[in-house]
Design a protein around this motif. Structure first.
Motif, PDB file in Angstrom:
ATOM      1  N   PHE A 222      -2.600  -5.803   2.618  1.00 46.14           N
ATOM      2  CA  PHE A 222      -2.212  -7.207   2.701  1.00 46.14           C
ATOM      3  C   PHE A 222      -2.433  -7.768   4.096  1.00 46.14           C
ATOM      4  N   GLU A 223      -2.923  -8.995   4.150  1.00 47.17           N
ATOM      5  CA  GLU A 223      -2.868  -9.816   5.354  1.00 47.17           C
ATOM      6  C   GLU A 223      -2.114 -11.076   4.945  1.00 47.17           C
ATOM      7  N   VAL A 224      -0.801 -11.053   5.200  1.00 51.24           N
ATOM      8  CA  VAL A 224       0.102 -12.072   4.665  1.00 51.24           C
ATOM      9  C   VAL A 224       0.056 -13.353   5.487  1.00 51.24           C
ATOM     10  N   HIS A 247       0.043  -7.575   8.756  1.00 58.76           N
ATOM     11  CA  HIS A 247      -1.003  -6.795   8.108  1.00 58.76           C
ATOM     12  C   HIS A 247      -0.470  -5.391   7.836  1.00 58.76           C
ATOM     13  N   PHE A 248      -0.532  -4.963   6.592  1.00 64.20           N
ATOM     14  CA  PHE A 248      -0.019  -3.633   6.257  1.00 64.20           C
ATOM     15  C   PHE A 248      -0.677  -3.117   4.988  1.00 64.20           C
ATOM     16  N   THR A 261       3.833   3.274   3.359  1.00 64.87           N
ATOM     17  CA  THR A 261       3.623   1.924   3.877  1.00 64.87           C
ATOM     18  C   THR A 261       3.246   2.039   5.343  1.00 64.87           C
ATOM     19  N   THR A 262       2.061   1.553   5.703  1.00 62.12           N
ATOM     20  CA  THR A 262       1.547   1.680   7.061  1.00 62.12           C
ATOM     21  C   THR A 262       1.354   0.294   7.656  1.00 62.12           C
ATOM     22  N   ALA A 267       5.541  -6.930  11.843  1.00 58.61           N
ATOM     23  CA  ALA A 267       6.694  -6.085  11.551  1.00 58.61           C
ATOM     24  C   ALA A 267       7.058  -6.244  10.087  1.00 58.61           C
ATOM     25  N   VAL A 268       7.527  -5.169   9.470  1.00 56.55           N
ATOM     26  CA  VAL A 268       7.971  -5.222   8.079  1.00 56.55           C
ATOM     27  C   VAL A 268       9.264  -4.425   7.944  1.00 56.55           C
TER      28      VAL A 268
END
Length: 383
Positions: A222-224, A247-248, A261-262, A267-268
């Protein structure tokens, strides 16, 4: 023995045309090259000592004229070097290792079979249940759902365009990739999403509430799009990843032991089983149990390797054979079976995702995996 004579005898040996006298000459050449020292290193079964042995062989053979050919793959520790039952040649010109047994057995690498790498393949299930095959769908508007239009661009990507009209209905679409497929989609909020093989994402055709929620399976990057007042949440099993704009990558294949999850940027917050969750910083990876209800580990990783698939290659870091073969089987749509116990050994390195069948099988051979191909798309792994 002169290098040209060695190459000639090796060719005849491969073709099964070497006489007993010629076989003896090959064995004599091998025995004359510090066979006892080689035995010690091979019995150690360590990567460093094997590399030392290979380096000595490279220095021994400064040139080679033997053309490339299919090769028999046998783990090094299986050879009985004491009785000189085999001969090993390192061909520096071709950059590959060729292992030969003195017994006459059929080559484990069979002739060409229809194994092809993956490509841009996916299906889109609309809110009314209609399934659109994106491989064959033309460019332009594919569907109008409420206030949203679904379009396929000239680059083969799916985008959503939303007007400002008020609508209370919430329609959901599902994008799925098959084995051997990958796809990119731009969600209604502008978030860009890449799906790896055998993956899916379920999402609304318009984000109308205070949150943006999607559900995934498989592996998705994802690139949110940043929206400070509307958090973006990815759900998989009992795990949630909450973000604002970042981005993750999430690897959540059902046949993997953990959901990884990388984080690459931003930040997530990773939550599992209803706990408070843990905050990830760039370069960190959260590992959650496959059921999604238990946080197992947060560790520092090479984040770029987690999205190697998106950038066109495989990246392995001390990966065991099952891990390697699971990734290859999804992308090449092949079946992998093990004839007995799973062979030991780990692999570190990178290979492209556009390898031809011949290149793929050669990589497996050079990795010293003992295998054969059956029925076109089935690979049998032997100890």
């Amino acid at each position: 023995m002169e290098i040209k004579e060695l190459a000639l005898l090796s060719q005849k040996y491969l073709a099964g045309a070497a006489s007993d006298e010629e076989k003896d000459r090959l064995l004599q050449w091998y025995n004359a090259y510090d066979e006892q020292s080689l035995t010690v290193h091979l019995k150690a079964e360590e990567a460093e000592t094997e590399a030392m042995m290979e380096l000595r062989m490279r220095r021994r053979l400064h040139a080679a004229t033997l053309p490339e050919t299919h090769q028999k793959v046998v783990p090094m520790r299986r050879f009985n070097w004491k009785i000189a039952a085999a001969v090993i040649l390192l061909l520096s010109a071709g950059g590959g290792f060729y292992w030969f047994q003195s017994e006459k057995k059929a080559s484990l690498v069979q002739k060409a079979v229809p194994i092809m790498h993956g490509g841009e393949k996916a299906t889109l299930t609309l809110a009314d249940g209609t399934v659109v095959n994106l491989d064959s769908a033309g460019t332009g508007v594919l569907s109008v759902q409420g206030n949203s239009k679904v379009e396929k661009t000239t680059h083969g990507q799916i985008v959503y365009k939303h007007n400002d009209a008020t609508s209370t209905a919430v329609a959901y679409n599902v994008l799925r990739t098959p084995r051997g497929g990958q796809y990119k989609i731009t969600l209604p909020d502008g978030t860009e999403v890449w799906l790896n093989a055998s993956s899916s994402i379920s999402y609304p055709t318009a984000f109308t509430g205070k949150e943006r929620n999607v559900t995934i399976t498989g592996e998705v990057y994802f690139e949110v799009a940043t929206e400070a007042n509307r958090p973006f949440t990815v759900k998989v099993n009992q795990m949630e990843v909450l973000v604002l704009g970042t981005h993750f990558n999430i690897n959540a294949y059902a046949d993997e032991k953990t959901i990884n999850t990388t984080l690459l940027e931003g930040a997530v917050l990773v939550r599992s089983g209803g706990d408070e969750g843990k905050l990830l910083l760039p370069g960190r990876q959260a590992r959650v149990s496959a059921s999604g209800n238990k946080m197992e580990e947060v560790r520092r990783v090479d984040a770029s390797s987690a999205i190697a698939w998106k950038n066109g290659y495989f990246s392995f870091d001390e990966a065991d054979i099952p891990t390697v073969m699971r990734q290859l089987s999804r992308w090449y749509n092949i079946e992998v079976r093990y004839s007995d116990k799973v062979p030991e050994g780990t692999f570190t390195g990178e290979i492209g995702r556009s390898l031809t069948q011949e290149q793929l099988l050669k990589v497996l051979s050079q990795a010293r995996i003992n295998f054969k191909v059956e029925d076109g798309r089935r690979i049998i792994i032997y100890p």
